[in-house]
Design a protein around this motif. Structure first.
Motif, PDB file in Angstrom:
ATOM      1  N   ALA A 106     -48.818  -2.417  29.005  1.00 12.44           N
ATOM      2  CA  ALA A 106     -49.452  -2.448  27.677  1.00 12.44           C
ATOM      3  C   ALA A 106     -50.631  -1.492  27.627  1.00 12.44           C
ATOM      4  N   ARG A 107     -50.725  -0.771  26.534  1.00 11.25           N
ATOM      5  CA  ARG A 107     -51.801   0.191  26.365  1.00 11.25           C
ATOM      6  C   ARG A 107     -53.161  -0.491  26.416  1.00 11.25           C
ATOM      7  N   GLY A 108     -54.063   0.032  27.241  1.00  8.47           N
ATOM      8  CA  GLY A 108     -55.396  -0.519  27.349  1.00  8.47           C
ATOM      9  C   GLY A 108     -55.588  -1.497  28.484  1.00  8.47           C
ATOM     10  N   CYS A 109     -54.519  -1.745  29.284  1.00 12.88           N
ATOM     11  CA  CYS A 109     -54.639  -2.689  30.390  1.00 12.88           C
ATOM     12  C   CYS A 109     -55.532  -2.121  31.493  1.00 12.88           C
ATOM     13  N   ASN A 110     -56.406  -2.951  32.030  1.00 20.50           N
ATOM     14  CA  ASN A 110     -57.252  -2.594  33.167  1.00 20.50           C
ATOM     15  C   ASN A 110     -56.855  -3.480  34.351  1.00 20.50           C
ATOM     16  N   PRO A 111     -56.026  -2.977  35.279  1.00 24.42           N
ATOM     17  CA  PRO A 111     -55.536  -3.811  36.385  1.00 24.42           C
ATOM     18  C   PRO A 111     -56.649  -4.437  37.219  1.00 24.42           C
ATOM     19  N   LYS A 112     -57.806  -3.808  37.260  1.00 17.23           N
ATOM     20  CA  LYS A 112     -58.906  -4.347  38.059  1.00 17.23           C
ATOM     21  C   LYS A 112     -59.414  -5.688  37.523  1.00 17.23           C
ATOM     22  N   MET A 113     -59.112  -5.961  36.264  1.00 14.49           N
ATOM     23  CA  MET A 113     -59.583  -7.206  35.664  1.00 14.49           C
ATOM     24  C   MET A 113     -58.535  -8.314  35.710  1.00 14.49           C
TER      25      MET A 113
END
Length: 433
Positions: A106-113
């Motif tokens: 998904a656009r805008g996903c931040n895996p670090k979070m």
């Protein structure tokens, strides 16, 4: 195949004799038994996973392995980029695999979070989490049945806000959900509402009444008195100061979401929901789920697949503005012919872009008898009453908006046009056609 043997039973009601099979399997050097994937960090994770986990097909393909890094486009002005995401998981690793692929794409996903919380010390879901380079946390289950699930949610939320002490919000999502391409965009656009409007409880990606035939506008939002869950965002202050201290204890076999809907917990606050859901429930196995229930109540839910939806009239969702919007819709809407049954196919005219109004009998705030019969006619959620606002429901049918007003309990009863005398649907048994 290296060998095959069988023993035929002499009679129908007896087993065959035991079978003994011996074969010789040629061994090869370890380096020849592995795929020749390039030496990358992604393939290190792949190799570690595929060496001892089976059943994931293309993940372990030597010739065309499935990607593990997705790198979706960044989302401009992403207000949820630094919001922690709690993935609530159990021992359904293939569900988790599908869900994480959807989330990370998904656009805008931040895996670090992203943190995956696993209820129990199960190896495979933790390995699936590591496969995508994400953080996974296992914890000891507490309680039984519904209480165990409730304690799992509490532990996941508590750990999320402890891991990210600066986070003002948290996103909660389950392992058996697909997320839409604009999942994070949806939350990013709506987050200011949660921040600025104290009358809001949460923002959810799910519409309980949002089926393929009762939705039509991905840019349209509603306010509802129930807490839908299934992909939602809440304030840290709400959890830490109100929910966590009062969370049901392990001996109480309560559903956590039903508890969150209780009047003394919700305190009159509402949630924002979309007309078309930003999550899709695909899981057909679980404590409160089976394939029949999935087919009847979830399979035909609408799911947004468009990537760049701009939510319209965000400010109209604020508490006072929303009442102005509803009053205008009711004032200009068309009252339906109440001599017809809502089960009839032509109850809603074949038009486009109209606002239709329907009145049903509703004497008290909890008098949902007529609504549940109407819900059966509309082939939507009819197990309990959800998705209402001041005893009024909004759904989208045949490319028209429909407002169902409970009379006399709803304050919107006053907006029925004087020239119309509606025939109220009083607890009659309605059969869907």
């Amino acid at each position: 195949m290296y060998g095959e043997s069988y023993s035929k039973s002499p009679e129908f009601n007896t087993w065959g004799a035991p079978v003994f099979l011996r074969v010789e399997v040629p061994l090869v050097p370890a380096e020849n038994s592995e795929c020749g994937w390039p030496e990358t960090e992604e393939n290190e994770r792949r190799r570690s996973f595929c060496n001892h986990i089976e059943g994931y097909g293309s993940v372990c393909s030597c010739t065309d392995p499935a990607p593990l890094n997705f790198n979706p486009e960044p989302l401009p002005d992403n207000k949820v980029y630094d919001v922690p995401i709690a993935v609530v998981a159990s021992n359904r690793p293939h569900y988790l695999y599908r869900m994480l692929r959807s989330l990370l794409s998904a656009r805008g996903c931040n895996p670090k979070m992203v943190t995956v919380f696993i209820d129990g010390y199960f190896e495979e879901p933790l390995e699936v989490t590591k496969l995508f380079g994400l953080k996974g946390i296992q914890h000891t289950p507490i309680g039984a049945k519904n209480a165990r699930i409730s304690q799992h949610y509490k532990a996941s939320l508590t750990a999320t806000f402890n891991l990210f002490p600066q986070a003002r919000y948290g996103i909660v999502i389950e392992e058996d959900l697909d997320v839409s391409p604009d999942f994070f965009s949806y939350f990013s656009q709506t987050l200011p509402l949660l921040d600025e409007d104290d009358s809001l409880y949460c923002i959810s990606a799910w519409n309980d009444q949002g089926y393929e035939h009762t939705t039509g506008d991905p840019s349209l939002l509603y306010r509802v008195e129930t807490m839908p869950g299934l992909g939602w965002i809440l304030k840290r202050i709400l959890y830490k100061e109100e929910l966590e201290p009062r969370w049901p204890t392990p001996e109480k076999l309560w559903d956590w979401d039903m508890w969150m809907r209780l009047p003394d917990i919700r305190k009159g606050r509402e949630c924002i929901i979309p007309d078309i859901s930003r999550t899709y429930h695909f899981g057909s196995s679980g404590l409160n789920m089976n394939s029949y229930f999935q087919d009847v109540y979830f399979k035909k839910h609408a799911f947004n697949t468009q990537p760049n939806i701009q939510i319209k009239d965000i400010d109209s969702l604020r508490k006072d503005n929303y009442e102005i919007l509803l009053e205008e819709l009711l004032r200009t809407g068309i009252v339906l012919d109440h001599s017809k049954s809502p089960c009839e196919e032509n109850f809603i005219p074949e038009t486009k872009g109209e606002v239709y109004i329907m009145f049903i009998k509703m004497n008290t705030p909890k008098d949902f008898t007529t609504w549940l019969e109407v819900a059966k006619c509309f082939r939507i959620w009819d197990l309990d009453a959800r998705g209402h606002h001041k005893s009024m429901w909004r759904i989208y049918i045949k490319e028209n908006q429909l407002m169902v007003v409970g009379v006399p309990n709803s304050p919107y009863s006053a907006f029925k046009p004087a020239r119309v005398t509606p025939i109220y649907l009083e607890n009659q048994k309605l059969e869907p056609k």
